[in-house]
Motif scaffolding. Structure first.
Motif, short mmCIF file in Angstrom:
data_model
loop_
_atom_site.label_atom_id
_atom_site.label_comp_id
_atom_site.label_asym_id
_atom_site.label_seq_id
_atom_site.Cartn_x
_atom_site.Cartn_y
_atom_site.Cartn_z
N PRO A 21 0.84 -1.21 0.00
CA PRO A 21 0.00 0.00 0.00
C PRO A 21 0.87 1.25 0.00
CG PRO A 21 -0.77 -1.60 1.63
CD PRO A 21 0.54 -2.11 1.13
N THR A 55 -3.10 -3.53 -8.65
CA THR A 55 -4.21 -4.41 -8.99
C THR A 55 -3.70 -5.57 -9.85
OG1 THR A 55 -4.72 -3.26 -11.06
CG2 THR A 55 -5.78 -2.43 -9.05
N HIS A 84 2.69 -7.96 0.97
CA HIS A 84 2.19 -8.73 2.10
C HIS A 84 1.87 -10.14 1.60
CE1 HIS A 84 2.12 -5.51 4.95
NE2 HIS A 84 1.38 -4.74 4.15
N GLU A 91 -0.87 -10.26 -1.53
CA GLU A 91 -2.03 -9.38 -1.49
C GLU A 91 -1.73 -8.08 -2.23
OE1 GLU A 91 -4.27 -6.89 1.97
OE2 GLU A 91 -4.07 -9.05 2.33
N TYR A 92 -2.64 -7.71 -3.13
CA TYR A 92 -2.54 -6.41 -3.80
C TYR A 92 -2.99 -5.31 -2.84
CZ TYR A 92 -2.32 -9.03 -8.22
OH TYR A 92 -1.98 -9.88 -9.24
N ASN A 94 -5.24 -3.22 -3.23
CA ASN A 94 -6.70 -3.07 -3.26
C ASN A 94 -7.42 -4.24 -2.59
OD1 ASN A 94 -6.46 -5.16 -5.08
ND2 ASN A 94 -7.62 -4.17 -6.72
N GLY A 95 -6.65 -5.19 -2.01
CA GLY A 95 -7.26 -6.30 -1.29
C GLY A 95 -7.40 -7.58 -2.08
N GLU A 96 -7.19 -7.52 -3.39
CA GLU A 96 -7.23 -8.74 -4.21
C GLU A 96 -6.08 -9.65 -3.85
OE1 GLU A 96 -8.81 -8.02 -8.57
OE2 GLU A 96 -7.33 -6.48 -8.07
N ARG A 97 -6.23 -10.93 -4.18
CA ARG A 97 -5.19 -11.92 -3.89
C ARG A 97 -4.52 -12.40 -5.16
NH1 ARG A 97 -3.68 -12.78 1.55
NH2 ARG A 97 -5.52 -12.51 2.86
#
Length: 275
Positions: A21, A55, A84, A91-92, A94-97
């Motif tokens: 991030p 992303t 992370h 983990e991106y 934006n929360g995507e995996r």
């Protein structure tokens, strides 16, 4: 200009894949600054580039760009990931995996395009989980992986990682730099993985029972894939020429696993056993 590293690999740049991030991107930025300084001040310095990825779509674009550069002979990078990680993947922001297997498929394309010279360094928790994608039955996703096997903190790995690259680019010995600095990481070699498998197979055909098992497994595999008219010949060849069949299988598997490269021979296996 390409730089030669130990274990017969050549690289031409370092790409930092920054998946952190924005509020946490200081580690990737500081590493980039250090590598830029090393590139200007040391004989082994390599051009570095930090690539921000937020992303999946951006990741796909970056990976394709690297593949195309390798295919054109313009680059063979070390890929350094800042992200992370978890037991299932990265983990991106934006929360995507990004699942480990999906990452491995992308890296396999780069490893193929770079003629099995891809070195991957992970500054992520559980980064060594990427090695679970190694299989003797498919092309290797990397030549060398350097990555933690457990959760790690930025404070614990940032300075050791900087020192690792400093030694690597000055001395050109990745194993020495790894042993000296990256105590929380694992060093995983695709060549080592391949050797362990085929050393076990070679030991197996040194016994009567092992030769019989090898013949049966090879016969089962082969008869499923040859035309009916050739099955009798294949059965006879496998039954009476086990060493020849072993060498043929070894060479075919090596070409698949190493993307056409041939880093070793059956004679090398014998030397390892005798050494």
């Amino acid at each position: 200009m390409k730089t030669k590293f130990s274990e017969r690999h050549e690289v031409a740049s370092i790409k930092i894949i920054d998946m952190l991030p924005d509020a946490e991107m200081g580690t990737a930025r500081r590493l980039d600054e250090q590598l830029q300084t090393l590139a200007a001040s040391t004989a082994g310095g390599l051009p570095a580039e930090r690539l921000k990825v937020r992303t999946k779509a951006e990741f796909d674009v970056v990976m394709q760009r690297i593949v195309e550069a390798c295919e054109a002979g313009l680059d063979v990078p070390i890929l350094h990931f800042e992200a992370h990680g978890s037991p299932i993947g990265l983990e991106y922001p934006n929360g995507e995996r990004l699942l480990w297997n999906d990452l491995a498929m992308n890296l396999t394309k780069i490893n193929r395009a770079s003629a099995h010279n891809l070195i991957v360094v992970m500054s992520t928790c559980y980064g060594s989980m990427l090695s679970s994608a190694l299989s003797i039955l498919r092309p290797a996703p990397f030549a060398i992986l350097v990555a933690p096997s457990e959760p790690v903190s930025v404070g614990a790995i940032e300075l050791p990682t900087e020192r690792f690259y400093s030694d690597l680019l000055r001395q050109l010995q990745i194993t020495d730099a790894f042993d000296r600095h990256l105590k929380q990481h694992r060093y995983i070699s695709a060549l080592g993985f391949f050797c362990r498998y085929w050393l076990s197979a070679y030991k197996l055909i040194g016994t009567a029972g092992g030769r019989e098992r090898f013949r049966e497994e090879t016969l089962t595999y082969t008869l499923k894939r040859v035309p009916a008219a050739n099955k009798k010949h294949a059965r006879k060849a496998i039954k009476h020429h086990t060493p020849m069949v072993f060498q043929e299988q070894f060479e075919l598997n090596q070409a698949l696993f190493f993307h056409g490269a041939q880093p070793m021979t059956v004679a090398d296996l014998k030397a390892m056993l005798n050494g």
